[in-house]
Design a protein around this motif. Structure first.
Motif, PDB file in Angstrom:
ATOM      1  N   GLY A  74     -35.293 -31.360  24.132  1.00 31.85           N
ATOM      2  CA  GLY A  74     -34.562 -30.257  24.739  1.00 31.85           C
ATOM      3  C   GLY A  74     -34.485 -29.019  23.870  1.00 31.85           C
ATOM      4  O   GLY A  74     -33.958 -27.982  24.311  1.00 31.85           O
ATOM      5  N   VAL A  75     -35.020 -29.098  22.661  1.00 29.13           N
ATOM      6  CA  VAL A  75     -34.858 -27.993  21.705  1.00 29.13           C
ATOM      7  C   VAL A  75     -35.591 -26.737  22.160  1.00 29.13           C
ATOM      8  O   VAL A  75     -35.043 -25.629  22.133  1.00 29.13           O
ATOM      9  N   GLU A  76     -36.834 -26.897  22.591  1.00 29.92           N
ATOM     10  CA  GLU A  76     -37.623 -25.719  22.960  1.00 29.92           C
ATOM     11  C   GLU A  76     -36.993 -24.969  24.125  1.00 29.92           C
ATOM     12  O   GLU A  76     -36.934 -23.736  24.122  1.00 29.92           O
ATOM     13  N   LEU A  77     -36.521 -25.694  25.132  1.00 36.46           N
ATOM     14  CA  LEU A  77     -35.868 -25.046  26.267  1.00 36.46           C
ATOM     15  C   LEU A  77     -34.610 -24.314  25.815  1.00 36.46           C
ATOM     16  O   LEU A  77     -34.347 -23.180  26.245  1.00 36.46           O
ATOM     17  N   ALA A  78     -33.832 -24.941  24.940  1.00 37.74           N
ATOM     18  CA  ALA A  78     -32.613 -24.302  24.440  1.00 37.74           C
ATOM     19  C   ALA A  78     -32.941 -22.998  23.723  1.00 37.74           C
ATOM     20  O   ALA A  78     -32.253 -21.986  23.910  1.00 37.74           O
ATOM     21  N   LEU A  79     -33.991 -22.994  22.918  1.00 31.86           N
ATOM     22  CA  LEU A  79     -34.346 -21.791  22.169  1.00 31.86           C
ATOM     23  C   LEU A  79     -34.959 -20.717  23.058  1.00 31.86           C
ATOM     24  O   LEU A  79     -34.851 -19.524  22.753  1.00 31.86           O
ATOM     25  N   ARG A  80     -35.599 -21.120  24.149  1.00 35.60           N
ATOM     26  CA  ARG A  80     -36.156 -20.131  25.069  1.00 35.60           C
ATOM     27  C   ARG A  80     -35.056 -19.406  25.844  1.00 35.60           C
ATOM     28  O   ARG A  80     -35.211 -18.237  26.200  1.00 35.60           O
ATOM     29  N   THR A  81     -33.975 -20.100  26.133  1.00 32.68           N
ATOM     30  CA  THR A  81     -32.968 -19.564  27.048  1.00 32.68           C
ATOM     31  C   THR A  81     -31.682 -19.128  26.362  1.00 32.68           C
ATOM     32  O   THR A  81     -30.858 -18.460  26.997  1.00 32.68           O
ATOM     33  N   GLU A  82     -31.476 -19.512  25.112  1.00 29.69           N
ATOM     34  CA  GLU A  82     -30.237 -19.202  24.409  1.00 29.69           C
ATOM     35  C   GLU A  82     -30.552 -18.563  23.057  1.00 29.69           C
ATOM     36  O   GLU A  82     -31.692 -18.601  22.586  1.00 29.69           O
ATOM     37  N   THR A  83     -29.536 -17.999  22.419  1.00 31.08           N
ATOM     38  CA  THR A  83     -29.701 -17.366  21.110  1.00 31.08           C
ATOM     39  C   THR A  83     -28.860 -18.092  20.079  1.00 31.08           C
ATOM     40  O   THR A  83     -27.653 -18.260  20.261  1.00 31.08           O
ATOM     41  N   PHE A  84     -29.499 -18.533  19.010  1.00 33.62           N
ATOM     42  CA  PHE A  84     -28.835 -19.238  17.915  1.00 33.62           C
ATOM     43  C   PHE A  84     -29.152 -18.540  16.603  1.00 33.62           C
ATOM     44  O   PHE A  84     -30.208 -17.919  16.442  1.00 33.62           O
ATOM     45  N   THR A 123     -38.675 -38.386  20.025  1.00 31.09           N
ATOM     46  CA  THR A 123     -39.803 -37.713  19.398  1.00 31.09           C
ATOM     47  C   THR A 123     -39.514 -37.538  17.914  1.00 31.09           C
ATOM     48  O   THR A 123     -38.366 -37.671  17.474  1.00 31.09           O
ATOM     49  N   ASP A 124     -40.538 -37.242  17.155  1.00 33.78           N
ATOM     50  CA  ASP A 124     -40.347 -36.991  15.731  1.00 33.78           C
ATOM     51  C   ASP A 124     -39.903 -35.549  15.521  1.00 33.78           C
ATOM     52  O   ASP A 124     -40.455 -34.625  16.129  1.00 33.78           O
ATOM     53  N   GLY A 125     -38.908 -35.368  14.660  1.00 35.38           N
ATOM     54  CA  GLY A 125     -38.391 -34.028  14.413  1.00 35.38           C
ATOM     55  C   GLY A 125     -39.438 -33.065  13.878  1.00 35.38           C
ATOM     56  O   GLY A 125     -39.378 -31.856  14.154  1.00 35.38           O
ATOM     57  N   LEU A 126     -40.408 -33.559  13.125  1.00 35.91           N
ATOM     58  CA  LEU A 126     -41.468 -32.685  12.616  1.00 35.91           C
ATOM     59  C   LEU A 126     -42.309 -32.135  13.756  1.00 35.91           C
ATOM     60  O   LEU A 126     -42.745 -30.975  13.707  1.00 35.91           O
ATOM     61  N   ASP A 127     -42.541 -32.948  14.793  1.00 33.77           N
ATOM     62  CA  ASP A 127     -43.275 -32.452  15.953  1.00 33.77           C
ATOM     63  C   ASP A 127     -42.468 -31.377  16.679  1.00 33.77           C
ATOM     64  O   ASP A 127     -43.027 -30.383  17.153  1.00 33.77           O
TER      65      ASP A 127
END
Length: 219
Positions: A35-45, A57-61
């Protein structure tokens, strides 16, 4: 200042959310990496704290995909993998820092401050904008060396604008910076906080770009 935490351990995640929140951060927490990529596409951190050993999944991936998509925000790896090879892979894979579990909260906070300062183009723990001084370490604000008393949300809002000086931030972005994915907050809270901040730090510091948002201009 808003942080994305990616950690599958429920006990550790709850503890980190509580601890970081007490120190002025807004923390949104994911237990899966996909879910990380979607969160970064739609939100600002302001930064990501990323575990490597995730159930899906592996965190490095995750890190490599995030960098391939062009996200440049700071990423701090927080993991039990303590081999030198793992550290090198993490840093070469795009991480800005690498911290091994178990860890001291004080060290995590210090590393976060460094990453946020660097992203803001500042090398000091205190941000200086005109007559305003803002300490990321102590959550303290002075104007012309006079201490200013701010509420927790007022400080978070001011820090968000100050660390992104020169950028216009919409009301929605500022709302997210204060409350993250909590959708129960009042929609008019930002205007109230901005009004109170202007009275405390001076009306000219925070500018309203009508129909767009708010900005603190660079020196």
């Amino acid at each position: 200042m808003r942080i994305l935490l990616v950690e599958d351990d429920c006990m550790l995640g709850e503890s980190m959310v509580a601890s970081l929140s007490r120190h002025g951060y807004t923390v949104d927490w994911l237990q899966l990496g996909n879910g990380v990529e979607l969160a970064l596409r739609t939100e600002t951190f302001m930064a990501v704290i990323l575990d490597l050993t995730l159930p899906d999944t592996d965190g490095l991936d995750v890190l490599r995909r995030v960098r391939r998509e062009g996200h440049s925000l700071p990423v701090l790896i927080l993991t039990a993998r303590d081999d030198i090879e793992d550290r090198v892979k993490g840093l070469d894979g795009g991480a800005d820092d690498y911290l091994v579990k178990p860890f001291a909260l004080e060290e995590l906070l210090a590393r976060l401050r460094v990453l946020i300062r660097r992203a803001a183009g500042c090398t000091e723990t205190v941000l200086e904008i005109g007559d305003l001084s803002l300490s990321l370490k102590n959550n303290e604000v002075t104007v012309q060396d006079r201490p200013i008393s701010l509420t927790k949300n007022e400080f978070k809002l001011l820090a968000t604008l100050a660390t992104q000086a020169g950028r216009v931030l919409s009301k929605e972005k500022l709302q997210q910076a204060l409350h993250g994915w909590d959708d129960t907050a009042s929609n008019n809270a930002i205007e109230v906080h901005i009004h109170n901040l202007r009275k405390k730090v001076g009306g000219s510091l925070i500018k309203n770009i009508r129909g767009v948002g708010y900005i603190i201009e660079n020196n």
